[in-house]
Scaffold this motif. Structure first.
Motif, PDB file in Angstrom:
ATOM      1  N   ALA A 223       0.866  -1.178   0.000  1.00  0.00           N
ATOM      2  CA  ALA A 223       0.000   0.000   0.000  1.00  0.00           C
ATOM      3  C   ALA A 223       0.901   1.226   0.000  1.00  0.00           C
ATOM      4  CB  ALA A 223      -0.925   0.018   1.221  1.00  0.00           C
ATOM      5  N   TRP A 224       0.348   2.336  -0.475  1.00  0.00           N
ATOM      6  CA  TRP A 224       1.072   3.602  -0.413  1.00  0.00           C
ATOM      7  C   TRP A 224       0.657   4.359   0.840  1.00  0.00           C
ATOM      8  CZ3 TRP A 224      -0.336   1.541  -5.075  1.00  0.00           C
ATOM      9  CH2 TRP A 224       0.609   1.539  -6.114  1.00  0.00           C
ATOM     10  N   PRO A 225       1.576   5.061   1.472  1.00  0.00           N
ATOM     11  CA  PRO A 225       1.147   5.985   2.524  1.00  0.00           C
ATOM     12  C   PRO A 225       0.191   7.028   1.940  1.00  0.00           C
ATOM     13  CG  PRO A 225       3.534   5.711   2.538  1.00  0.00           C
ATOM     14  CD  PRO A 225       3.031   5.081   1.278  1.00  0.00           C
ATOM     15  N   ILE A 226      -0.623   7.633   2.788  1.00  0.00           N
ATOM     16  CA  ILE A 226      -1.550   8.661   2.309  1.00  0.00           C
ATOM     17  C   ILE A 226      -0.742   9.801   1.694  1.00  0.00           C
ATOM     18  CG2 ILE A 226      -3.236  10.395   3.027  1.00  0.00           C
ATOM     19  CD1 ILE A 226      -4.154   8.427   5.176  1.00  0.00           C
ATOM     20  N   PRO A 227      -1.006  10.156   0.428  1.00  0.00           N
ATOM     21  CA  PRO A 227      -0.206  11.190  -0.230  1.00  0.00           C
ATOM     22  C   PRO A 227      -0.527  12.585   0.301  1.00  0.00           C
ATOM     23  CG  PRO A 227      -2.002  10.505  -1.656  1.00  0.00           C
ATOM     24  CD  PRO A 227      -2.041   9.590  -0.467  1.00  0.00           C
ATOM     25  N   ALA A 228       0.401  13.503   0.060  1.00  0.00           N
ATOM     26  CA  ALA A 228       0.173  14.893   0.429  1.00  0.00           C
ATOM     27  C   ALA A 228      -0.987  15.449  -0.391  1.00  0.00           C
ATOM     28  CB  ALA A 228       1.433  15.716   0.186  1.00  0.00           C
ATOM     29  N   LYS A 229      -1.808  16.264   0.239  1.00  0.00           N
ATOM     30  CA  LYS A 229      -2.967  16.842  -0.438  1.00  0.00           C
ATOM     31  C   LYS A 229      -2.614  18.222  -0.967  1.00  0.00           C
ATOM     32  CE  LYS A 229      -7.955  17.372   0.141  1.00  0.00           C
ATOM     33  NZ  LYS A 229      -9.088  17.224   1.088  1.00  0.00           N
ATOM     34  N   PRO A 230      -2.867  18.473  -2.262  1.00  0.00           N
ATOM     35  CA  PRO A 230      -2.548  19.797  -2.804  1.00  0.00           C
ATOM     36  C   PRO A 230      -3.360  20.895  -2.115  1.00  0.00           C
ATOM     37  CG  PRO A 230      -2.999  18.214  -4.560  1.00  0.00           C
ATOM     38  CD  PRO A 230      -3.412  17.563  -3.281  1.00  0.00           C
ATOM     39  N   VAL A 231      -2.809  22.107  -2.138  1.00  0.00           N
ATOM     40  CA  VAL A 231      -3.521  23.265  -1.592  1.00  0.00           C
ATOM     41  C   VAL A 231      -4.508  23.741  -2.659  1.00  0.00           C
ATOM     42  CG1 VAL A 231      -3.276  25.612  -0.709  1.00  0.00           C
ATOM     43  CG2 VAL A 231      -1.548  23.878  -0.174  1.00  0.00           C
TER      44      VAL A 231
ATOM     45  N   PHE B 183       6.774  22.521  -3.252  1.00  0.00           N
ATOM     46  CA  PHE B 183       5.390  22.195  -2.921  1.00  0.00           C
ATOM     47  C   PHE B 183       5.197  20.698  -3.103  1.00  0.00           C
ATOM     48  CE2 PHE B 183       5.499  23.029  -7.409  1.00  0.00           C
ATOM     49  CZ  PHE B 183       4.554  22.215  -8.002  1.00  0.00           C
ATOM     50  N   GLN B 184       4.114  20.203  -2.543  1.00  0.00           N
ATOM     51  CA  GLN B 184       3.885  18.757  -2.547  1.00  0.00           C
ATOM     52  C   GLN B 184       2.462  18.424  -2.975  1.00  0.00           C
ATOM     53  OE1 GLN B 184       4.915  17.133   1.285  1.00  0.00           O
ATOM     54  NE2 GLN B 184       7.093  17.353   0.926  1.00  0.00           N
ATOM     55  N   GLY B 185       2.330  17.177  -3.411  1.00  0.00           N
ATOM     56  CA  GLY B 185       1.005  16.657  -3.737  1.00  0.00           C
ATOM     57  C   GLY B 185       0.637  16.859  -5.195  1.00  0.00           C
ATOM     58  N   SER B 186      -0.315  16.081  -5.649  1.00  0.00           N
ATOM     59  CA  SER B 186      -0.891  16.236  -6.984  1.00  0.00           C
ATOM     60  C   SER B 186      -2.301  15.677  -6.959  1.00  0.00           C
ATOM     61  CB  SER B 186      -0.039  15.523  -8.055  1.00  0.00           C
ATOM     62  OG  SER B 186      -0.057  14.117  -7.863  1.00  0.00           O
ATOM     63  N   ASP B 187      -3.148  16.261  -7.788  1.00  0.00           N
ATOM     64  CA  ASP B 187      -4.525  15.768  -7.872  1.00  0.00           C
ATOM     65  C   ASP B 187      -4.584  14.436  -8.601  1.00  0.00           C
ATOM     66  OD1 ASP B 187      -5.850  17.753  -6.518  1.00  0.00           O
ATOM     67  OD2 ASP B 187      -6.201  18.975  -8.303  1.00  0.00           O
ATOM     68  N   GLU B 188      -3.701  14.304  -9.597  1.00  0.00           N
ATOM     69  CA  GLU B 188      -3.825  13.141 -10.485  1.00  0.00           C
ATOM     70  C   GLU B 188      -2.466  12.858 -11.122  1.00  0.00           C
ATOM     71  OE1 GLU B 188      -7.400  12.673 -13.174  1.00  0.00           O
ATOM     72  OE2 GLU B 188      -5.880  13.087 -14.692  1.00  0.00           O
ATOM     73  N   PHE B 189      -2.186  11.578 -11.278  1.00  0.00           N
ATOM     74  CA  PHE B 189      -0.992  11.157 -12.007  1.00  0.00           C
ATOM     75  C   PHE B 189      -1.395  10.032 -12.948  1.00  0.00           C
ATOM     76  CE2 PHE B 189       2.717   8.568 -12.834  1.00  0.00           C
ATOM     77  CZ  PHE B 189       3.697   9.511 -13.098  1.00  0.00           C
TER      78      PHE B 189
END
Length: 536
Positions: A232-240, A502-508
């Motif tokens: 499993a992946w850790p919970i990803p960073a949430k974009p601002v 900055f961290q996170g992405s909505d979609e990859f």
């Protein structure tokens, strides 16, 4: 006459009263003493519950039974248990101990003789196989749960970012929980923390691979049963959400003339490449290897031809460069309706280790551009198109080590063109490219992507939504029907979209199936939706 009847009636009533009083004063008949219980035997056991069930032959006039057991042969310091059924569980047993057990029948408060004492124990057996275990995302961690494993005395969990614990040597840093008791109350759920040191923290975009183990030390302490591997992946960073949304794509399009013998050339592939890009309509695109003649000797370079086929995008720089053939085509394109180019150039000092020795290695063409959004927010950021060459086999250093050096060189060069402002802040950076370094550092952890992450980048594949990431980003020029999912559920990637500041992405998305009749390239286009902050 009536007087005599009255006297007789009174006498009769008095006799009745005496009879009732005498009857009440008489002792009750004693309850029949039950017979001695026979046939006491162990019928089953609950290993994890440290319990054994004993049964016996029922006694006809028994209203209940009492079970007595002790670790002493004389039944000293016993434990008692009452039951109204034939059979009872004796509990809190120690696996290595022998217990002495007897049973008596009761009729009300009258007990029969104790049965002949028998011995029993919690019998150890070979540990059984695992059922289904599961891993779930957690905050900078994963959580794993396992079912009860029959006959286990202890559990342990192993985790790391490596998909193959049997690799020799295993350069991943494995972690282990302490062995914990399988007996009630048992721990069967663990939260396994991620960390930077072992490449499992969120920024690396790596899943955490987990395997549980069980053993029975009372049966065979040397044998350990292993579960199937889960991840499993850790919970990803949430974009601002309030930051500027930018849709980024990166595509190694395979240089014109680099095709395998018999494979379609650029003029056939270019429409498919353009179709793939136009269908996704990115705001910013980094292209790699868009070089070579587009239509025979003397024609325009492939990156110029590709630019003509992308109506919503424009090259930051179309000037030729004195670099090797494939690196000539490392370029940045952007949507001029959304962004202005404030500055651009080429990062210096990133060596092309395709050339040996290092003293002769030229710089790799690594373009950068400073873009500013036209939406009125003032959001300004830097885009880098990186493509590391495959190191020459004559180098004594490992391939990954050299690619890691390329990343260290890139970090230094980037800092030179992106100095901190008066507040010590640098502009955010989006890097897209082919780092020629598989996501799994199979023989080292100092490769291209880990070096960038340690330098402050974030892998945008650690996203709120992932698509196509079970397949590799390098398709070896295979059609979609021949691109198989990685058995470890996370495909090898050498193509990356990384962010700094900055961290996170909505979609990859790994576009492994472009839907074109021609396979466009030996790489898949990748894309990410990121939120770029405003640096004030």
């Amino acid at each position: 006459m009536s007087r005599h009847r009255t006297i007789r009636g009174a006498a009769i009533s008095a006799f009745a009263i005496v009879a009732i009083v005498l009857a009440a004063a008489a002792p009750a008949a004693a309850a029949t003493k039950p017979a001695q219980v026979t046939g006491v035997t162990k019928s089953t056991q609950d290993w994890a519950g440290k319990s054994v069930k004993v049964t016996w032959k029922g006694v006809s006039n028994a209203t209940s039974y009492v079970v007595k057991w002790s670790t002493r042969s004389d039944l000293g310091s016993p434990i008692y248990k009452d039951t109204t059924t034939v059979g009872a569980w004796i509990t809190k047993l120690q696996p290595a101990a022998t217990y002495y057990v007897t049973v008596a029948a009761k009729n009300g408060s009258t007990a029969g003789a104790w049965a002949k004492t028998v011995t029993t124990k919690l019998q150890p057996n070979a540990v059984s196989t695992f059922g289904t275990i599961s891993a779930k995302p957690a905050e900078n961690a994963v959580s794993v749960s396992i079912p009860e494993v029959a006959n286990a005395s202890d559990y342990q969990v192993r985790w790391s970012a490596g998909a193959n614990e049997n690799r020799t040597p295993d350069r991943w840093t494995p972690h282990f929980t302490s062995w914990s008791s399988a007996f009630d109350p048992a721990t069967r759920t663990w939260t396994l923390p991620a960390s930077d040191g072992d490449l499992t923290s969120v920024a690396y975009g790596n899943p955490i691979y987990v395997r549980a183990m069980a053993r029975n030390t009372y049966f065979d302490s040397s044998y350990v049963r292993k579960s199937t591997q889960v991840s499993a992946w850790p919970i990803p960073a949430k974009p601002v959400s309030s930051d500027t949304v930018v849709h980024v794509a990166s595509y190694n399009v395979m240089c014109s003339g680099c095709e395998k013998p018999g494979a379609p050339g650029w003029t056939t592939r270019a429409p498919a490449i353009a179709s793939t890009i136009n269908a996704k309509d990115p705001d910013v695109l980094t292209v790699l290897e868009a070089s070579g003649y587009s239509n025979g000797s003397g024609s325009s370079q492939a990156y110029v031809d590709l630019d003509r086929r992308l109506p919503d995008l424009q090259l930051v720089d179309d000037a030729p460069m004195t670099v090797s053939k494939s690196h000539q085509g490392n370029r940045i394109l952007y949507n001029p309706a959304k962004y202005s180019v404030l500055a651009h150039g080429v990062l210096t000092g990133i060596k092309d280790y395709e050339v040996y020795p290092a003293s002769s290695a030229p710089d790799t063409n690594t373009p950068w551009a400073k873009l500013q959004s036209k939406d009125g927010s003032g959001t300004t950021f830097i885009v880098v198109a990186a493509h590391y060459g495959i190191p020459n086999g004559s180098y004594s250093q490992a391939r990954k080590t050299l690619l890691g050096q390329n990343s260290a060189q890139l970090l230094s060069a980037l800092n030179r063109v992106n100095p901190p402002d008066a507040n010590g802040k640098r502009l955010p950076v989006v890097l897209g490219g082919d780092l020629n370094d598989n996501r799994y550092p199979e023989d080292a952890t100092d490769g291209a992507q880990p070096t960038l992450i340690r330098g402050g980048f974030y892998d945008s594949s650690a996203s709120q939504h992932r698509y196509g990431t079970a397949k590799a980003t390098y398709n070896d020029y295979k059609p979609a029907s021949q691109q198989a999912d990685d058995p470890n559920k996370d495909g090898q990637r050498i193509d990356y979209i990384l962010t700094q500041g900055f961290q996170g992405s909505d979609e990859f998305v790994n576009n492994w199936n472009p839907g074109t009749p021609v396979v466009p390239s030996d790489h898949n286009m990748i894309e990410a939706v990121v939120h770029v902050p405003l640096v004030r």
